[in-house]
Design a protein around this motif. Structure first.
Motif, PDB file in Angstrom:
ATOM      1  N   ALA B 163      -9.712 -40.445 -38.525  1.00  0.00           N
ATOM      2  CA  ALA B 163     -11.162 -40.257 -38.609  1.00  0.00           C
ATOM      3  C   ALA B 163     -11.664 -39.821 -37.243  1.00  0.00           C
ATOM      4  O   ALA B 163     -11.398 -40.478 -36.239  1.00  0.00           O
ATOM      5  CB  ALA B 163     -11.842 -41.550 -39.036  1.00  0.00           C
ATOM      6  N   GLU B 164     -12.378 -38.707 -37.204  1.00  0.00           N
ATOM      7  CA  GLU B 164     -12.945 -38.256 -35.930  1.00  0.00           C
ATOM      8  C   GLU B 164     -14.314 -38.886 -35.688  1.00  0.00           C
ATOM      9  O   GLU B 164     -14.705 -39.120 -34.557  1.00  0.00           O
ATOM     10  CB  GLU B 164     -13.057 -36.724 -35.943  1.00  0.00           C
ATOM     11  N   VAL B 165     -14.992 -39.123 -36.817  1.00  0.00           N
ATOM     12  CA  VAL B 165     -16.322 -39.730 -36.726  1.00  0.00           C
ATOM     13  C   VAL B 165     -16.384 -40.905 -37.696  1.00  0.00           C
ATOM     14  O   VAL B 165     -16.037 -40.769 -38.868  1.00  0.00           O
ATOM     15  CB  VAL B 165     -17.424 -38.708 -37.112  1.00  0.00           C
ATOM     16  N   VAL B 166     -16.800 -42.062 -37.180  1.00  0.00           N
ATOM     17  CA  VAL B 166     -17.046 -43.210 -38.052  1.00  0.00           C
ATOM     18  C   VAL B 166     -18.555 -43.408 -38.145  1.00  0.00           C
ATOM     19  O   VAL B 166     -19.233 -43.520 -37.118  1.00  0.00           O
ATOM     20  CB  VAL B 166     -16.376 -44.491 -37.499  1.00  0.00           C
ATOM     21  N   LYS B 190     -20.834 -53.430 -26.927  1.00  0.00           N
ATOM     22  CA  LYS B 190     -19.501 -53.776 -26.440  1.00  0.00           C
ATOM     23  C   LYS B 190     -18.430 -53.318 -27.431  1.00  0.00           C
ATOM     24  O   LYS B 190     -17.421 -52.733 -27.055  1.00  0.00           O
ATOM     25  CB  LYS B 190     -19.413 -55.299 -26.261  1.00  0.00           C
ATOM     26  N   ALA B 191     -18.685 -53.616 -28.717  1.00  0.00           N
ATOM     27  CA  ALA B 191     -17.716 -53.256 -29.759  1.00  0.00           C
ATOM     28  C   ALA B 191     -17.547 -51.739 -29.814  1.00  0.00           C
ATOM     29  O   ALA B 191     -16.417 -51.228 -29.795  1.00  0.00           O
ATOM     30  CB  ALA B 191     -18.178 -53.803 -31.105  1.00  0.00           C
ATOM     31  N   VAL B 192     -18.658 -51.014 -29.839  1.00  0.00           N
ATOM     32  CA  VAL B 192     -18.593 -49.550 -29.962  1.00  0.00           C
ATOM     33  C   VAL B 192     -17.884 -48.949 -28.743  1.00  0.00           C
ATOM     34  O   VAL B 192     -17.037 -48.057 -28.871  1.00  0.00           O
ATOM     35  CB  VAL B 192     -19.999 -48.949 -30.165  1.00  0.00           C
ATOM     36  N   ASP B 193     -18.213 -49.450 -27.558  1.00  0.00           N
ATOM     37  CA  ASP B 193     -17.550 -48.984 -26.327  1.00  0.00           C
ATOM     38  C   ASP B 193     -16.045 -49.132 -26.420  1.00  0.00           C
ATOM     39  O   ASP B 193     -15.288 -48.225 -26.050  1.00  0.00           O
ATOM     40  CB  ASP B 193     -18.007 -49.852 -25.138  1.00  0.00           C
ATOM     41  N   THR B 194     -15.620 -50.295 -26.915  1.00  0.00           N
ATOM     42  CA  THR B 194     -14.193 -50.579 -27.007  1.00  0.00           C
ATOM     43  C   THR B 194     -13.519 -49.663 -28.021  1.00  0.00           C
ATOM     44  O   THR B 194     -12.509 -49.024 -27.726  1.00  0.00           O
ATOM     45  CB  THR B 194     -13.978 -52.061 -27.400  1.00  0.00           C
ATOM     46  N   TYR B 195     -14.077 -49.597 -29.213  1.00  0.00           N
ATOM     47  CA  TYR B 195     -13.457 -48.769 -30.266  1.00  0.00           C
ATOM     48  C   TYR B 195     -13.396 -47.302 -29.860  1.00  0.00           C
ATOM     49  O   TYR B 195     -12.358 -46.655 -29.990  1.00  0.00           O
ATOM     50  CB  TYR B 195     -14.234 -48.860 -31.585  1.00  0.00           C
ATOM     51  N   THR B 196     -14.517 -46.771 -29.390  1.00  0.00           N
ATOM     52  CA  THR B 196     -14.547 -45.338 -29.089  1.00  0.00           C
ATOM     53  C   THR B 196     -13.577 -45.024 -27.955  1.00  0.00           C
ATOM     54  O   THR B 196     -12.938 -43.975 -27.948  1.00  0.00           O
ATOM     55  CB  THR B 196     -15.958 -44.857 -28.690  1.00  0.00           C
ATOM     56  N   SER B 197     -13.444 -45.966 -27.035  1.00  0.00           N
ATOM     57  CA  SER B 197     -12.558 -45.741 -25.903  1.00  0.00           C
ATOM     58  C   SER B 197     -11.088 -45.767 -26.323  1.00  0.00           C
ATOM     59  O   SER B 197     -10.325 -44.878 -25.964  1.00  0.00           O
ATOM     60  CB  SER B 197     -12.849 -46.810 -24.846  1.00  0.00           C
ATOM     61  N   PHE B 199      -9.768 -45.866 -29.595  1.00  0.00           N
ATOM     62  CA  PHE B 199      -9.422 -45.081 -30.788  1.00  0.00           C
ATOM     63  C   PHE B 199      -9.864 -43.615 -30.655  1.00  0.00           C
ATOM     64  O   PHE B 199      -9.634 -42.825 -31.553  1.00  0.00           O
ATOM     65  CB  PHE B 199     -10.050 -45.693 -32.045  1.00  0.00           C
ATOM     66  N   SER B 200     -10.500 -43.274 -29.553  1.00  0.00           N
ATOM     67  CA  SER B 200     -10.972 -41.894 -29.322  1.00  0.00           C
ATOM     68  C   SER B 200     -11.702 -41.318 -30.527  1.00  0.00           C
ATOM     69  O   SER B 200     -11.359 -40.256 -31.035  1.00  0.00           O
ATOM     70  CB  SER B 200      -9.801 -40.972 -28.971  1.00  0.00           C
ATOM     71  N   GLN B 201     -12.666 -42.074 -31.011  1.00  0.00           N
ATOM     72  CA  GLN B 201     -13.484 -41.609 -32.134  1.00  0.00           C
ATOM     73  C   GLN B 201     -14.933 -41.538 -31.672  1.00  0.00           C
ATOM     74  O   GLN B 201     -15.290 -42.122 -30.661  1.00  0.00           O
ATOM     75  CB  GLN B 201     -13.473 -42.645 -33.279  1.00  0.00           C
ATOM     76  N   PHE B 202     -15.736 -40.861 -32.459  1.00  0.00           N
ATOM     77  CA  PHE B 202     -17.188 -40.998 -32.302  1.00  0.00           C
ATOM     78  C   PHE B 202     -17.643 -42.070 -33.283  1.00  0.00           C
ATOM     79  O   PHE B 202     -17.160 -42.110 -34.417  1.00  0.00           O
ATOM     80  CB  PHE B 202     -17.910 -39.697 -32.645  1.00  0.00           C
ATOM     81  N   ILE B 203     -18.552 -42.924 -32.853  1.00  0.00           N
ATOM     82  CA  ILE B 203     -19.164 -43.854 -33.804  1.00  0.00           C
ATOM     83  C   ILE B 203     -20.658 -43.564 -33.854  1.00  0.00           C
ATOM     84  O   ILE B 203     -21.345 -43.583 -32.824  1.00  0.00           O
ATOM     85  CB  ILE B 203     -18.911 -45.321 -33.418  1.00  0.00           C
ATOM     86  N   VAL B 204     -21.121 -43.227 -35.034  1.00  0.00           N
ATOM     87  CA  VAL B 204     -22.553 -42.990 -35.228  1.00  0.00           C
ATOM     88  C   VAL B 204     -23.123 -44.277 -35.813  1.00  0.00           C
ATOM     89  O   VAL B 204     -22.948 -44.567 -37.000  1.00  0.00           O
ATOM     90  CB  VAL B 204     -22.797 -41.798 -36.181  1.00  0.00           C
ATOM     91  N   PHE B 205     -23.739 -45.076 -34.941  1.00  0.00           N
ATOM     92  CA  PHE B 205     -24.257 -46.377 -35.358  1.00  0.00           C
ATOM     93  C   PHE B 205     -25.731 -46.214 -35.731  1.00  0.00           C
ATOM     94  O   PHE B 205     -26.555 -45.865 -34.888  1.00  0.00           O
ATOM     95  CB  PHE B 205     -24.092 -47.382 -34.208  1.00  0.00           C
TER      96      PHE B 205
END
Lengths: 271, 284
Positions: B163-166, B190-197, B199-205
């Motif tokens: 997944a490139e974008v979550v 904190k969670a988004v910072d960790t995951y994106t870093s 898993f190298s994904q974008f997270i659109v929260f």
């Protein structure tokens, strides 16, 4: 800069949004607040005026013949500071028409609270307004208030703030210092104060409440932190004894869907 | 691939799907005026959150004609929105769908509906079982809903499917007012910072605004990027539409700089999980 325990800027923004949305989405524009001269109703009046506009907040001041004259003066000071419309209704005649002669303080106190509630709801009807509640978290959890009296309200804007936090918040909101500094009292009979009736200071009560309610510590854990047994038991007993005030009365259930048990709609259901 | 996202931090009316559909169409219009490629609404954007017994009354099958006006708009803009799904199995679910070019591309059912304290979701709705990735015209997307975002295992499953974008569609109420920011906002960031870093994904929260029964949804929508940037921040508490453009080339760059994904071995994870499950089953 004073050291506050909470981010009151954020608390203020949050409660103001809460008042606006819960008022407007329930189809109202205005509210009435029973101003007692104390810090809780002063804080609620300050927040309501900012949320709804000062012209939409009506203060109702309801002294009784035995009330401390300072209560009325302090309520009028809030009215003056905020520039909100107000009505002064002396409840002496109504109360004395029912009670002849001497009666126990608590009976009379409860009656005063319930007469004031009746007037507030009548005024709310007259002005197409909500009744803004002034109960704080300490009072709600200790059950230190009159059921269907001062507890009766449409919303509880400061119901998640402990009394010691209400004092800090009042200071943050620039509520007049004399209202913050005086001894907390429901002023239902001469000489009454919260802390003498509750048997401890709000500082002590709130410390135990925070441990028990918010951190879910057990009685033994709280005692092991050095709190006195008398204080801890006082708090826990009050919570238990007043739980009925914080729930709907039980319904004898026999149908498939019963109010309170499985007829479960949100308060803010407006379809 | 450059993607312009519209973050629709809306405040739906509890239980009123007609009014909320109208609001969706208005926000979609505004996003189209700004030439956004994808508009993302929060969890349960069509219904509101604290439904309780209303859940069955507002539930719709994804094929319902009710969605047609939104499907029509999706020729020009992709739409991710939340709703209560009436499943073929006659259960209801807290679901979200992705609509592209007049068609429903994917429906995701929340896997971890919280049920404790003020949260009562499992009392009224079922739970999903599958994290999927679907191919959109802008790349591989996954949807996760609110509490799902606090389970790193689900983010990992999206990552494992490239997944490139979550899309993290949420209804998170504010709690914690001691600090500069609401405590819940700190937790999410904190969670988004960790995951994106990692898993190298974008997270659109995208989190909703507004109050229901005293719960105040804190908003605070933003996009987290693999390089640790925070885009399109919508601010807290208020209804807002913000925009941010991301470039999926950033994933490639990040994965070359920090090639964790190249090291990943799903077989090792599977073998370990199988062993753990076996041991756990024996214990019970």
């Amino acid at each position: 800069m004073k050291e506050f325990r909470l981010n009151y800027e954020l608390v203020k923004e949050f409660i103001i949004e809460f008042i606006r949305e819960e008022t407007y989405s329930n189809g109202f524009k205005k509210c009435v607040v029973g101003l007692s001269g104390g810090v809780d109703s002063a804080v609620v009046a300050y927040l309501s005026a900012e949320a709804l506009g000062k012209e939409n907040v009506k203060a109702i001041i309801m002294p009784y013949k035995d009330s401390d004259p300072a209560s009325k003066e302090d309520a009028l000071l809030v009215v003056k500071k905020l520039g909100i419309p107000n009505e002064l209704i002396d409840i002496t005649e109504i109360v004395d028409a029912y009670f002849k002669g001497n009666v126990a303080n608590v009976r009379k106190g409860n009656f005063l609270a319930r007469i004031r509630m009746s007037i507030l709801f009548d005024k709310a009807k007259e002005f197409k307004a909500l009744v803004m509640g002034t109960s704080n978290k300490s009072e709600l959890i200790l059950g230190y208030s009159t059921w269907y009296g001062d507890m009766a309200a449409s919303l509880y804007p400061i119901g998640d703030l402990y009394k010691t936090e209400v004092f800090e918040f009042a200071r943050f909101l620039n509520v007049p210092e004399r209202i913050i500094k005086k001894k907390p009292s429901a002023d239902l009979w001469p000489g009454q104060t919260d802390e003498s009736e509750l048997g401890a200071s709000y500082k002590a009560l709130d410390s135990v409440l925070k441990l028990y309610i918010d951190q879910r510590r057990t009685k033994e854990e709280i005692l092991s932190l050095g709190y006195k047994k008398e204080l801890v038991e006082n708090v826990l007993n009050r919570i238990k004894k007043t739980q009925f005030k914080r729930t709907l009365p039980p319904v004898a259930k026999f149908s498939p869907r019963t109010v309170g048990l499985d007829f479960l709609y949100p308060h803010d259901f407006k379809v | 691939m450059k993607i312009k996202f519209a973050l629709a931090q809306i405040n739906p009316v509890l239980g009123d799907i007609e009014k909320n559909r109208k609001k969706h169409l208005e926000f979609i219009e505004k996003a189209m005026e700004e030439n956004a490629n994808v508009i993302v609404f929060p969890e349960l954007s069509l219904t509101g959150y604290r439904l309780k017994d209303l859940a069955m009354e507002v539930a719709l099958p994804p094929q319902s004609d009710f969605f047609n006006p939104i499907l029509k708009k999706s020729k020009m803009i992709d739409v991710a929105m939340g709703f209560v799904e009436r499943g073929n199995d006659n259960n209801v679910y807290n679901s979200a769908m992705y609509i592209e070019n007049g068609k429903i591309k994917s429906v995701y059912r929340k896997i971890y509906p919280p049920t404790h304290g003020m949260f009562e979701e499992l009392r009224f709705m079922g739970r999903g079982k599958k994290v999927t990735t679907f191919k959109t015209r802008y790349g591989n997307f996954s949807i996760l809903i609110c509490r799902d975002l606090f389970h790193p295992s689900l983010l990992f499953l999206a990552y494992a499917q490239n997944a490139e974008v979550v899309l993290g569609m949420s209804n998170m109420p504010l709690r914690g007012v001691e600090g500069k920011k609401p405590a819940i906002e700190e937790t999410v960031e904190k969670a988004v910072d960790t995951y994106t870093s990692f898993f190298s994904q974008f997270i659109v929260f995208v989190n909703r605004a507004g109050f229901e029964d005293g719960m105040g949804f804190y908003g605070g929508s933003f996009i987290g990027t693999p390089m640790g940037k925070k885009l399109g921040f919508a601010g807290i508490l208020k209804e807002k539409l913000t925009f941010a453009t991301v470039d999926t080339e950033e994933i490639y760059r990040k994965r070359q700089l920090f090639p964790l994904s190249r090291e990943e071995d799903l077989n090792i994870i599977k073998e370990n999980l199988d062993a753990i499950l076996e041991a756990n089953n024996e214990r019970v």
